[in-house]
Enzyme design. Structure first.
Site, PDB file in Angstrom:
ATOM      1  N   ARG A   1      -7.705  -0.500  -6.749  1.00 46.85           N
ATOM      2  CA  ARG A   1      -7.945   0.632  -5.854  1.00 46.85           C
ATOM      3  C   ARG A   1      -8.142   1.887  -6.726  1.00 46.85           C
ATOM      4  NH1 ARG A   1      -4.341   1.211  -0.657  1.00 46.85           N
ATOM      5  NH2 ARG A   1      -6.291   2.124   0.106  1.00 46.85           N
TER       6      ARG A   1
ATOM      7  N   ASP B   1      -2.249  10.878  -2.347  1.00 44.56           N
ATOM      8  CA  ASP B   1      -2.584   9.801  -3.283  1.00 44.56           C
ATOM      9  C   ASP B   1      -2.971  10.331  -4.653  1.00 44.56           C
ATOM     10  OD1 ASP B   1      -3.149   8.656  -0.435  1.00 44.56           O
ATOM     11  OD2 ASP B   1      -2.830   6.957  -1.784  1.00 44.56           O
TER      12      ASP B   1
ATOM     13  N   GLN C   1      -2.048   2.622   9.893  1.00 40.27           N
ATOM     14  CA  GLN C   1      -0.779   2.731   9.160  1.00 40.27           C
ATOM     15  C   GLN C   1       0.241   3.563   9.931  1.00 40.27           C
ATOM     16  OE1 GLN C   1      -3.777   3.006   7.782  1.00 40.27           O
ATOM     17  NE2 GLN C   1      -3.824   2.391   5.640  1.00 40.27           N
TER      18      GLN C   1
ATOM     19  N   ARG D   1       0.846  -1.193   0.000  1.00 39.40           N
ATOM     20  CA  ARG D   1       0.000   0.000   0.000  1.00 39.40           C
ATOM     21  C   ARG D   1       0.876   1.236   0.000  1.00 39.40           C
ATOM     22  NH1 ARG D   1       2.318   2.135   3.675  1.00 39.40           N
ATOM     23  NH2 ARG D   1       0.724   3.719   3.666  1.00 39.40           N
ATOM     24  N   GLY D   2       0.196   2.408  -0.182  1.00 36.81           N
ATOM     25  CA  GLY D   2       0.943   3.648  -0.377  1.00 36.81           C
ATOM     26  C   GLY D   2       1.021   3.875  -1.887  1.00 36.81           C
ATOM     27  N   ALA D   3       0.724   5.093  -2.312  1.00 36.51           N
ATOM     28  CA  ALA D   3       0.518   5.348  -3.746  1.00 36.51           C
ATOM     29  C   ALA D   3       1.680   4.876  -4.645  1.00 36.51           C
ATOM     30  CB  ALA D   3       0.204   6.823  -3.959  1.00 36.51           C
TER      31      ALA D   3
ATOM     32  N   ASN E   1      -5.593  12.333   0.420  1.00 36.35           N
ATOM     33  CA  ASN E   1      -4.677  11.498   1.210  1.00 36.35           C
ATOM     34  C   ASN E   1      -5.515  10.708   2.209  1.00 36.35           C
ATOM     35  OD1 ASN E   1      -1.924  10.669   1.839  1.00 36.35           O
ATOM     36  ND2 ASN E   1      -2.185  11.727   3.781  1.00 36.35           N
ATOM     37  N   LYS E   2      -4.860   9.894   2.985  1.00 37.49           N
ATOM     38  CA  LYS E   2      -5.539   9.010   3.946  1.00 37.49           C
ATOM     39  C   LYS E   2      -6.612   9.743   4.752  1.00 37.49           C
ATOM     40  CE  LYS E   2      -5.241   5.520   4.420  1.00 37.49           C
ATOM     41  NZ  LYS E   2      -6.257   4.695   3.695  1.00 37.49           N
TER      42      LYS E   2
HETATM   43  O1  MRU Z   1      -4.616   3.161   2.110  1.00 35.77           O
HETATM   44  P1  MRU Z   1      -3.140   3.405   2.007  1.00 35.77           P
HETATM   45  O2  MRU Z   1      -2.381   2.870   3.169  1.00 35.77           O
HETATM   46  O3  MRU Z   1      -2.594   2.937   0.668  1.00 35.77           O
HETATM   47  O4  MRU Z   1      -2.989   4.986   2.032  1.00 35.77           O
HETATM   48  C1  MRU Z   1      -1.716   5.545   1.927  1.00 35.77           C
HETATM   49  C2  MRU Z   1      -1.688   7.016   2.036  1.00 35.77           C
HETATM   50  O5  MRU Z   1      -2.693   7.668   2.159  1.00 35.77           O
HETATM   51  C3  MRU Z   1      -0.334   7.674   1.893  1.00 35.77           C
HETATM   52  O6  MRU Z   1      -0.251   8.816   2.684  1.00 35.77           O
HETATM   53  C4  MRU Z   1      -0.126   8.060   0.429  1.00 35.77           C
HETATM   54  O7  MRU Z   1      -0.338   6.968  -0.413  1.00 35.77           O
HETATM   55  C5  MRU Z   1       1.229   8.613   0.174  1.00 35.77           C
HETATM   56  S1  MRU Z   1       2.481   7.360   0.198  1.00 35.77           S
HETATM   57  C6  MRU Z   1       3.957   8.111  -0.214  1.00 35.77           C
END
Ligand code: MRU
Length: 341
Positions: free
Chosen positions: A84, A229, A188, A44-46, A239-240
């Site tokens: 996603r 994201d 996270q 996970r994470g963009a 973002n999250k």
């Molecule tokens: O649902 P996730 O854990 O994939 O969400 C991740 C985030 O929101 C991060 O802050 C974002 O992807 C930036 S990662 C460099």
């Protein structure tokens, strides 16, 4: 330990669902495996999602046997794209891969796609290092930084965006403390950000999401940095979930709120954040944690995985090309024009 690794025709991923208690590396041998790992947040994470998806297309090309090659690749592209909806890096990387397989024969596609996936991965590390330099220059001495979710090595090709800036700033002796929001519902911040910073011996204090306002009022936070994201043409940033709330709190307390991301996170086809699709996840993630109920089994819940912070609340956007302040739209356009040259 590498959290994303291509070896022996398989994609090895560190299963982030099990951290910090267990470090389990899982081998992925099919496109369905990779889709499942992205959907369930094992990866996970963009930027990390985009790298995994790029390798997913390598797996697709390597497993091709018969039939119309382009239709087959298109179908695998669709499967990965459907995992996603919010992080635009996923679609960006899949399009980069498509430009390769569209022009390749079935025999040459695997090697060409593997080279492209490696390039996407290595390029992400370079971008993160550059944006981290740009961000670290903005930090005051003795900075006490609040961050939300995990925008670290685990969320990228291996260095991090928000945590990349923290890393660079710490190297320069500028970071006194990082406050990590735990980041409900999937934690996270608690499981991954706290884990990464502890491993790097960077001072970190974990707080629950509802403590941020109190700490800001007590003058314990100098600035906020989060990842993103998807960032629209006007600078609105998804973002999250919970990031928007932190930005509102920061504005009220006159604390600068920074968003950092590589240009692969920008979506110039979207004018404002209201056009960003917000992923809705299973309500069980809110009603329970790791299988243990924390609410009545049948209570209705909402579970949006992301929210959008309007650009008015963002002090600056930090990318590998520099720092954008003031007129975001113009600044973003300029960075893209510079990159294209
Ligand atoms: O649902 P996730 O854990 O994939 O969400 C991740 C985030 O929101 C991060 O802050 C974002 O992807 C930036 S990662 C460099």
């Amino acid at each position: 330990m590498k959290h994303i690794e291509w070896k022996d025709h398989k994609l090895y991923l560190l299963d982030q669902r099990l951290l910090p208690e267990q470090t389990v590396i899982c081998a992925n041998e099919s496109v369905e495996d990779v889709c499942d790992k992205i959907r369930t947040l094992a990866v996970r994470g963009a930027p990390a999602i985009s790298i995994a998806a790029a390798y997913g297309m390598v797996i697709a090309a390597e497993r091709y046997r018969f039939g119309d090659f382009r239709e087959y690749m298109e179908e695998n592209h669709r499967l990965l794209a459907a995992t996603r909806p919010t992080a635009v890096n996923l679609f960006w990387a899949l399009d980069e891969m498509k430009q390769v397989w569209q022009k390749a024969s079935p025999a040459e596609a695997p090697a060409l796609l593997l080279a492209k996936a490696k390039e996407i991965e290595e390029d992400d590390v370079r971008r993160c290092l550059r944006l981290s330099e740009n961000g670290a220059a903005l930090l005051p001495e003795g900075a006490r930084i609040l961050t939300h979710c995990n925008a670290g090595a685990l969320a990228t090709g291996g260095y991090g965006t928000a945590l990349g800036i923290v890393r660079k700033g710490y190297e320069r002796g500028k970071v006194a403390m990082v406050y990590a929001d735990e980041t409900r519902p999937l934690l996270q911040g608690a499981r991954l950000t706290a884990y990464e910073l502890r491993a790097d011996h960077i001072p970190v204090t974990l707080i629950t999401d509802n403590m941020a306002a109190h700490l800001m009022k007590q003058d314990k936070i100098d600035l906020v940095i989060t990842g993103a994201d998807r960032i629209a043409a006007n600078g609105d940033a998804a973002n999250k979930i919970g990031t928007y709330g932190v930005a509102v709190l920061a504005a009220y307390h006159h604390i600068p709120f920074y968003v950092t991301a590589p240009l692969s996170t920008f979506d110039l086809t979207i004018q404002s954040g209201s056009d960003i699709i917000i992923e809705e996840r299973d309500g069980e993630e809110v009603r329970s944690f790791q299988g243990v109920a924390s609410a009545p089994r049948d209570v209705p819940v909402e579970n949006p995985a992301f929210d959008v912070t309007p650009h008015e609340l963002i002090k600056a956007l930090i990318t590998e090309e520099g720092v954008i302040e003031g007129d975001f739209e113009e600044g973003i356009r300029r960075q893209f024009a510079r990159k294209a040259r």
